[in-house]
Design a protein around this motif. Structure first.
Motif, short mmCIF file in Angstrom:
data_model
loop_
_atom_site.label_atom_id
_atom_site.label_comp_id
_atom_site.label_asym_id
_atom_site.label_seq_id
_atom_site.Cartn_x
_atom_site.Cartn_y
_atom_site.Cartn_z
N ILE A 72 0.87 -1.18 0.00
CA ILE A 72 0.00 0.00 0.00
C ILE A 72 0.90 1.23 0.00
O ILE A 72 1.87 1.31 0.77
CB ILE A 72 -0.99 -0.02 1.20
CG1 ILE A 72 -1.85 1.24 1.21
CG2 ILE A 72 -0.31 -0.20 2.54
CD1 ILE A 72 -3.06 1.17 2.16
N THR A 73 0.62 2.14 -0.93
CA THR A 73 1.43 3.36 -1.00
C THR A 73 0.58 4.49 -1.57
O THR A 73 -0.56 4.27 -1.97
CB THR A 73 2.70 3.13 -1.85
OG1 THR A 73 3.59 4.24 -1.70
CG2 THR A 73 2.38 2.97 -3.34
N SER A 74 1.14 5.70 -1.58
CA SER A 74 0.37 6.82 -2.13
C SER A 74 0.65 6.93 -3.62
O SER A 74 1.70 6.48 -4.11
CB SER A 74 0.72 8.12 -1.42
OG SER A 74 2.01 8.53 -1.81
N PRO A 83 -4.73 8.20 -1.95
CA PRO A 83 -4.41 9.60 -2.22
C PRO A 83 -3.20 10.07 -1.39
O PRO A 83 -2.88 9.47 -0.37
CB PRO A 83 -5.68 10.35 -1.80
CG PRO A 83 -6.76 9.33 -1.79
CD PRO A 83 -6.11 8.03 -1.46
N ASP A 84 -2.58 11.13 -1.85
CA ASP A 84 -1.35 11.59 -1.24
C ASP A 84 -1.58 12.35 0.07
O ASP A 84 -2.58 13.05 0.24
CB ASP A 84 -0.65 12.53 -2.25
CG ASP A 84 0.79 12.75 -1.87
OD1 ASP A 84 1.43 11.79 -1.41
OD2 ASP A 84 1.27 13.89 -2.02
N GLY A 85 -0.65 12.22 1.00
CA GLY A 85 -0.63 13.02 2.23
C GLY A 85 -1.80 12.73 3.15
O GLY A 85 -2.43 11.65 3.09
N GLY A 107 5.56 4.68 2.63
CA GLY A 107 5.17 6.09 2.58
C GLY A 107 5.48 6.83 3.87
O GLY A 107 6.14 6.30 4.77
N GLY A 108 4.98 8.05 3.94
CA GLY A 108 5.16 8.86 5.14
C GLY A 108 4.18 8.46 6.23
O GLY A 108 3.50 7.42 6.12
N GLY A 109 4.08 9.27 7.25
CA GLY A 109 3.23 8.96 8.40
C GLY A 109 1.76 8.84 8.04
O GLY A 109 1.01 8.12 8.70
N SER A 110 1.33 9.53 6.99
CA SER A 110 -0.09 9.44 6.60
C SER A 110 -0.41 8.02 6.13
O SER A 110 -1.40 7.42 6.58
CB SER A 110 -0.41 10.42 5.48
OG SER A 110 -0.15 11.72 5.89
N VAL A 111 0.43 7.50 5.24
CA VAL A 111 0.19 6.14 4.73
C VAL A 111 0.30 5.12 5.86
O VAL A 111 -0.52 4.21 5.98
CB VAL A 111 1.18 5.81 3.58
CG1 VAL A 111 1.08 4.34 3.19
CG2 VAL A 111 0.92 6.68 2.36
N LEU A 159 10.19 12.28 9.27
CA LEU A 159 9.25 12.20 10.40
C LEU A 159 8.74 10.77 10.59
O LEU A 159 8.62 10.28 11.71
CB LEU A 159 8.06 13.15 10.17
CG LEU A 159 7.05 13.11 11.30
CD1 LEU A 159 6.99 14.43 12.02
CD2 LEU A 159 5.68 12.69 10.84
N ALA A 160 8.46 10.09 9.50
CA ALA A 160 7.95 8.72 9.61
C ALA A 160 9.03 7.78 10.15
O ALA A 160 8.74 6.88 10.93
CB ALA A 160 7.43 8.24 8.26
#
Ligand SMILES: NC(=O)c1ccc[n+]([C@@H]2O[C@H](COP(=O)([O-])OP(=O)(O)OC[C@H]3O[C@@H](n4cnc5c(N)ncnc54)[C@H](O)[C@@H]3O)[C@@H](O)[C@H]2O)c1
Length: 349
Positions: A29-31, A55-57, A88-92, A117-118
Motif C-alpha cells: 500500500i502506498t500513495s 491519495p497523497d498526504g 510512505g510517510g506517516g499518513s500512509v 518524520l515517519a
C-alpha cells in the motif's frame, strides 16, 4: 537491527528485507505520488505483486479511503496470513496500521517509512489513526508493525522544507535525551549546509539516535498512558499553531517548543542560555523558534484569542489546568499541570 516488543527495525534496502517473504502473501500500500519510486526500489519478482494506491498526504486518512482499502483487500482475497507492506510517510502508515489492525481482526504489518518524520516518529510505537473532518487522529488503535525497514536513500527526494519539518521532532528527541545528542545536532547545524546535502551516513546516525529515544519511551509506556506524554513537548501549542497557520506539523511543533521554553524560563524551570541554545538550533534548521515567528512565516497576525480557545479545547486539559510538557534543561523534561492563565501569559511574549 533493533527489536522492540514485536517490531524489528532494519536498515537497508526494502528488497533485502522482503526477499524471504512469499510474494503471494504480500499486499503493498502506498500513495499515488510514491508508487513509481516504490516500484523502482523493488525487484520485479517482488514488486509485480498486488498494490493498493491511496491519495497523497493527510487526505488518505479518511473513512472513505479506508473503505476503498478494505474493498481492495477483498478483491485480492487477502486472508489472515496476508502481510500489508506500507510504503510512505506517516499518513500512509497511519492508514495502513489501522487497516491491518482491523482486517480479519488483525494481519501482519511491515512499514517502510519514506519521510524523516515517519522514520523517527510515526513508524515507531504502534499508534495509527484516521481523521474525521478536521478532527485529526480521532479514530485509531495500537498495532505494532512486525518490521520497520529504514532505507535513508528515500530521504534524498524530500524537499528542504519536508526535511526541516522532520528535524523538529528529531531536535525534540535530542532535548529529551541529553547533552551528547544535542551536541550532535549542533555539529550538523554548524556545517551550515542545506539538509538536502546531508550525507546518507549522517542521516542514518541521526535516525538511529532519534529512534532510540522514542523506543525508550514506547517500551516504558506501550499504551501511551503516562511516561510517553513527555513526547508531547511542543505539541500543546503546536497543534493549535498548525490549525491556525496551516504550517507543516514540524514547523508548528518547533514554534510550540519555543513557546514551552518561554513559559519554562518565566517560571524559573529553564535557564535562558539553554532556551537560546534550543532556539538557535531550530532556526539553523529553518524552523520557527516561537509563536510570533511561526505566524510571521505565513504573513499572518498572531490571533492570541483563537490560539487560547484551541488550547482550552485540548484533550490534556483538566479543569482550569492543562497537562503541559515543561523543559527544565537538556535531558530533563517533565509533564506538569499548568493553569490556563499561565499559558495565556506565555502567549504575550
Ligand atoms: N502514528 C504515530 O505515532 C504518528 C506520529 C507522528 C505523526 N503521525 C502522522 O504522520 C502524518 C505526517 O507524516 P509525514 O510528515 O511523513 O507526511 P505525509 O505522510 O503526509 O507525507 C508528506 C508528503 O511527502 C511526500 N513524500 C513521502 N515520502 C517522500 C519521499 N521519499 N520523497 C518525496 N516525497 C515524499 C508524500 O507524498 C506527501 O506529499 C500525520 O498524519 C501525522 O498525524 C503519526
Amino acid at each position: 537491527m533493533q527489536t522492540t516488543h514485536n517490531s524489528t527495525i532494519r536498515f537497508g534496502s526494502i528488497s533485502g528485507s522482503l526477499k524471504l517473504l512469499p510474494s503471494e502473501r504480500i499486499v503493498f500500500i502506498t500513495s499515488s505520488a510514491l508508487r513509481e519510486k516504490a516500484s523502482e526500489k523493488l525487484p520485479l519478482e517482488i514488486g509485480s505483486g498486488r498494490w493498493i494506491e491511496v491519495p497523497d498526504g493527510e487526505s488518505c486518512k479518511t473513512f472513505s479511503v479506508l473503505e476503498s482499502v478494505y474493498y481492495a483487500l477483498l478483491n485480492f482475497d487477502a486472508g489472515s496470513d496476508t502481510v500489508l507492506v506500507a510504503i510512505g510517510g506517516g499518513s500512509v502508515s497511519d492508514l495502513a496500521g489501522f487497516a491491518a489492525h482491523t482486517w480479519k481482526r488483525g494481519i501482519e504489518l511491515i512499514l517502510v517509512p519514506t519521510t524523516l518524520l515517519a522514520m523517527i516518529d510515526a513508524s515507531i510505537g504502534g499508534k495509527n489513526a484516521i481523521d474525521i473532518g478536521c478532527a485529526k487522529n480521532v479514530v485509531g488503535s495500537f498495532h505494532l508493525p512486525k518490521d520497520i525497514i529504514c532505507d535513508v536513500s528515500w530521504l534524498r527526494s524530500l524537499s528542504e522544507r519536508d526535511l526541516s519539518s522532520g528535524m523538529a521532532e528529531a531536535v525534540k528527541h535530542a532535548v529529551l535525551d541529553g547533552e551528547e545528542h544535542v551536541r550532535f545536532f549542533e555539529q550538523i547545524a554548524e556545517a551550515h549546509s542545506p539538509l538536502t546535502e546531508l550525507d546518507g551516513r549522517t542521516f542514518e546516525e541521526l535516525v538511529r539516535l532519534s529512534q532510540e529515544v522514542k523506543l525508550r519511551y514506547v517500551k516504558a509506556d506501550p499504551y501511551d498512558s503516562k511516561a510517553r506524554h513527555v513526547l508531547n513537548y511542543g505539541h500543546t501549542f503546536g497543534h493549535a499553531i498548525e490549525l491556525l497557520t496551516g504550517l507543516p506539523h514540524g514547523f508548528a511543533v518547533a514554534a510550540g517548543m519555543g513557546a514551552a521554553n518561554t513559559l519554562a524560563v518565566s517560571r524559573g524551570a529553564l535557564d535562558p542560555v539553554t532556551q537560546g541554545r534550543i532556539a538557535s538550533l531550530l532556526r539553523r534548521f529553518g524552523l520557527p523558534a516561537g509563536i510570533q515567528e511561526a505566524f510571521g512565516m505565513v504573513d499572518r497576525a498572531l490571533d492570541r484569542r483563537a490560539l487560547l480557545e484551541l488550547i482550552r479545547a485540548d484533550k490534556k486539559r483538566r479543569g482550569n489546568k492543562v497537562d503541559f510538557v515543561v523543559p527544565h534543561g537538556i535531558g530533563d523534561v517533565r509533564v506538569e499541570a499548568i493553569p490556563l492563565d499561565e499559558l495565556a501569559e506565555a502567549l504575550r511574549v
